[in-house]
Design an enzyme around this catalytic site. Sequence first.
Site, PDB file in Angstrom:
ATOM      1  N   LEU A 153      -5.255  -6.783  -6.622  1.00  0.00           N
ATOM      2  CA  LEU A 153      -4.971  -7.830  -7.610  1.00  0.00           C
ATOM      3  C   LEU A 153      -6.200  -8.574  -8.130  1.00  0.00           C
ATOM      4  O   LEU A 153      -6.080  -9.441  -8.985  1.00  0.00           O
ATOM      5  CB  LEU A 153      -3.960  -8.830  -7.026  1.00  0.00           C
ATOM      6  CG  LEU A 153      -2.582  -8.220  -6.751  1.00  0.00           C
ATOM      7  CD1 LEU A 153      -1.653  -9.247  -6.118  1.00  0.00           C
ATOM      8  CD2 LEU A 153      -1.971  -7.645  -8.016  1.00  0.00           C
ATOM      9  N   LYS A 154      -7.364  -8.273  -7.619  1.00  0.00           N
ATOM     10  CA  LYS A 154      -8.582  -8.967  -8.107  1.00  0.00           C
ATOM     11  C   LYS A 154      -9.259  -8.132  -9.185  1.00  0.00           C
ATOM     12  O   LYS A 154      -9.161  -6.893  -9.163  1.00  0.00           O
ATOM     13  CB  LYS A 154      -9.570  -9.165  -6.944  1.00  0.00           C
ATOM     14  CG  LYS A 154      -9.030 -10.035  -5.840  1.00  0.00           C
ATOM     15  CD  LYS A 154      -9.120 -11.476  -6.227  1.00  0.00           C
ATOM     16  CE  LYS A 154      -8.563 -12.364  -5.136  1.00  0.00           C
ATOM     17  NZ  LYS A 154      -8.488 -13.753  -5.529  1.00  0.00           N
ATOM     18  N   GLY A 171       0.795  -1.235   0.000  1.00  0.00           N
ATOM     19  CA  GLY A 171       0.000   0.000   0.000  1.00  0.00           C
ATOM     20  C   GLY A 171       0.824   1.279   0.000  1.00  0.00           C
ATOM     21  O   GLY A 171       0.368   2.304   0.510  1.00  0.00           O
ATOM     22  N   SER A 172       2.021   1.271  -0.623  1.00  0.00           N
ATOM     23  CA  SER A 172       2.815   2.514  -0.599  1.00  0.00           C
ATOM     24  C   SER A 172       2.136   3.612  -1.422  1.00  0.00           C
ATOM     25  O   SER A 172       2.214   4.793  -1.060  1.00  0.00           O
ATOM     26  CB  SER A 172       4.253   2.262  -1.066  1.00  0.00           C
ATOM     27  OG  SER A 172       4.274   1.889  -2.433  1.00  0.00           O
ATOM     28  N   ASN A 173       1.469   3.267  -2.518  1.00  0.00           N
ATOM     29  CA  ASN A 173       0.729   4.288  -3.280  1.00  0.00           C
ATOM     30  C   ASN A 173      -0.430   4.841  -2.446  1.00  0.00           C
ATOM     31  O   ASN A 173      -0.683   6.042  -2.445  1.00  0.00           O
ATOM     32  CB  ASN A 173       0.182   3.696  -4.586  1.00  0.00           C
ATOM     33  CG  ASN A 173       1.231   3.659  -5.674  1.00  0.00           C
ATOM     34  OD1 ASN A 173       1.596   4.687  -6.221  1.00  0.00           O
ATOM     35  ND2 ASN A 173       1.743   2.466  -5.968  1.00  0.00           N
ATOM     36  N   GLU A 229       5.661   6.315  -9.482  1.00  0.00           N
ATOM     37  CA  GLU A 229       4.225   6.049  -9.277  1.00  0.00           C
ATOM     38  C   GLU A 229       3.649   6.958  -8.192  1.00  0.00           C
ATOM     39  O   GLU A 229       2.557   7.504  -8.334  1.00  0.00           O
ATOM     40  CB  GLU A 229       3.998   4.596  -8.824  1.00  0.00           C
ATOM     41  CG  GLU A 229       4.193   3.578  -9.911  1.00  0.00           C
ATOM     42  CD  GLU A 229       3.821   2.176  -9.448  1.00  0.00           C
ATOM     43  OE1 GLU A 229       2.916   2.020  -8.605  1.00  0.00           O
ATOM     44  OE2 GLU A 229       4.454   1.215  -9.928  1.00  0.00           O
ATOM     45  N   ASN A 289      -6.794   3.009 -12.104  1.00  0.00           N
ATOM     46  CA  ASN A 289      -5.826   1.995 -11.688  1.00  0.00           C
ATOM     47  C   ASN A 289      -4.436   2.481 -12.042  1.00  0.00           C
ATOM     48  O   ASN A 289      -4.262   3.237 -13.003  1.00  0.00           O
ATOM     49  CB  ASN A 289      -6.103   0.673 -12.431  1.00  0.00           C
ATOM     50  CG  ASN A 289      -5.123  -0.421 -12.013  1.00  0.00           C
ATOM     51  OD1 ASN A 289      -4.796  -0.552 -10.826  1.00  0.00           O
ATOM     52  ND2 ASN A 289      -4.632  -1.190 -12.971  1.00  0.00           N
ATOM     53  N   HIS A 312      -0.638   1.017 -13.090  1.00  0.00           N
ATOM     54  CA  HIS A 312       0.042  -0.177 -13.570  1.00  0.00           C
ATOM     55  C   HIS A 312       1.520   0.179 -13.736  1.00  0.00           C
ATOM     56  O   HIS A 312       1.837   1.260 -14.232  1.00  0.00           O
ATOM     57  CB  HIS A 312      -0.578  -0.617 -14.908  1.00  0.00           C
ATOM     58  CG  HIS A 312       0.036  -1.865 -15.448  1.00  0.00           C
ATOM     59  ND1 HIS A 312      -0.303  -3.117 -14.983  1.00  0.00           N
ATOM     60  CD2 HIS A 312       1.003  -2.052 -16.388  1.00  0.00           C
ATOM     61  CE1 HIS A 312       0.420  -4.023 -15.618  1.00  0.00           C
ATOM     62  NE2 HIS A 312       1.207  -3.408 -16.479  1.00  0.00           N
TER      63      HIS A 312
HETATM   64  C1  GRF Z   1       2.451  -0.902  -7.874  1.00  0.00           C
HETATM   65  O1  GRF Z   1       3.622  -1.208  -8.555  1.00  0.00           O
HETATM   66  C2  GRF Z   1       1.322  -0.678  -8.828  1.00  0.00           C
HETATM   67  O2  GRF Z   1       1.743  -0.166 -10.056  1.00  0.00           O
HETATM   68  C3  GRF Z   1       0.764  -2.054  -9.025  1.00  0.00           C
HETATM   69  O3  GRF Z   1       0.884  -2.670  -7.760  1.00  0.00           O
HETATM   70  C4  GRF Z   1       1.953  -2.074  -7.043  1.00  0.00           C
HETATM   71  C5  GRF Z   1       1.408  -1.624  -5.716  1.00  0.00           C
HETATM   72  O4  GRF Z   1       2.435  -1.205  -4.871  1.00  0.00           O
HETATM   73  N1  GRF Z   1      -0.578  -2.027  -9.523  1.00  0.00           N
HETATM   74  P1  GRF Z   1       2.072  -0.586  -3.462  1.00  0.00           P
HETATM   75  O5  GRF Z   1       1.221  -1.606  -2.725  1.00  0.00           O
HETATM   76  O6  GRF Z   1       1.332   0.680  -3.683  1.00  0.00           O
HETATM   77  O7  GRF Z   1       3.395  -0.369  -2.792  1.00  0.00           O
END
Ligand code: GRF
Length: 301
Positions: free
Chosen positions: A176-177, A98-100, A265, A193, A195
Amino acid sequence: MVAQSLHLRVSPSVSVSLPKDFKGSSFGSLTLFVQPTKWNPIVVSPTHYQASCRLRYNARHFLYAQTAHNGEVLSMDSGEPESKPRRKSLAVFVSGGGSNFKSIHLATLNGAVLGDVVVLVTNKRDCGGAAYARDNSIPVVLFPRSKEEPEGLSADDLVTILRKFKVDFTLLAGYLKLIPVELVREYPKRILNIHPSLLPAFGGKGYYGMKVHKAVIASGARYSGPTIHFVDEQYDTGKILAQRVVPVCAFDTPEELAARVLHEEHRLYVDVVAALCEDRITWRDDGVPLIQSKEDPNQYC
Ligand code: GRF
């Protein structure tokens, strides 16, 4: 809210005063992008426009037009910039660290994003993202219901919960779902989303996590980077909204490339969510979404 092109005929005998930054012709045929229900209190039909209307032509400015019932413009004037957009409610979906999610949440707290994360949805109750949400008093919802997660919600219940939270936008951040069709239909053009490759390359079913970066390196591609796209009913096929580029270095390991992409990201997702919450996304006639620059609403990125 679908933006539409509205063609108005401007009579050469009418003096039309347009703002300096308006791009279009003041005589002949004038094309404006309008959002009839959200932004403009006007009724648009192919042959008949209201006699007096307010037309929004970018994120902050609008024009007043007096038109005949056949759409001919009788007079037109610019209006004052609109007041600030309202704060938006965000749902974030994660399956992992969940870093994003964390960087988006911090941006809502420091004012960079005009919104609040009101709910975190996960298929893994013990993942890092869910733990962070609980530590920050953000409600956690489990989805989907499965053998491993019998307490997970059905798609219909998920939609009901998101409605209760009055969610404006859903942000997938490492979830991932596959997103159920019920949710895609409930939030058209309102689910994003991220990617970790430059789509449409290295996307689709099976391209997730380190598999993406391994495939990029094996292909010999010299550049990679994150893509943010709207979500439709398949994996990674929705309209691309934003991308950033990073180099793929000669002897990169997948982990090194992943770290370089992830760094980008975090910045990209915050910038895009900021634009989303400020109503700075517009749709080109061919269905491609564009982000209006904050500094100059006539520039798109
Ligand atoms: C990221 O690389 C994103 O592009 C992909 O899953 C990863 C999630 O990373 N969809 P985080 O959990 O946000 O660290």
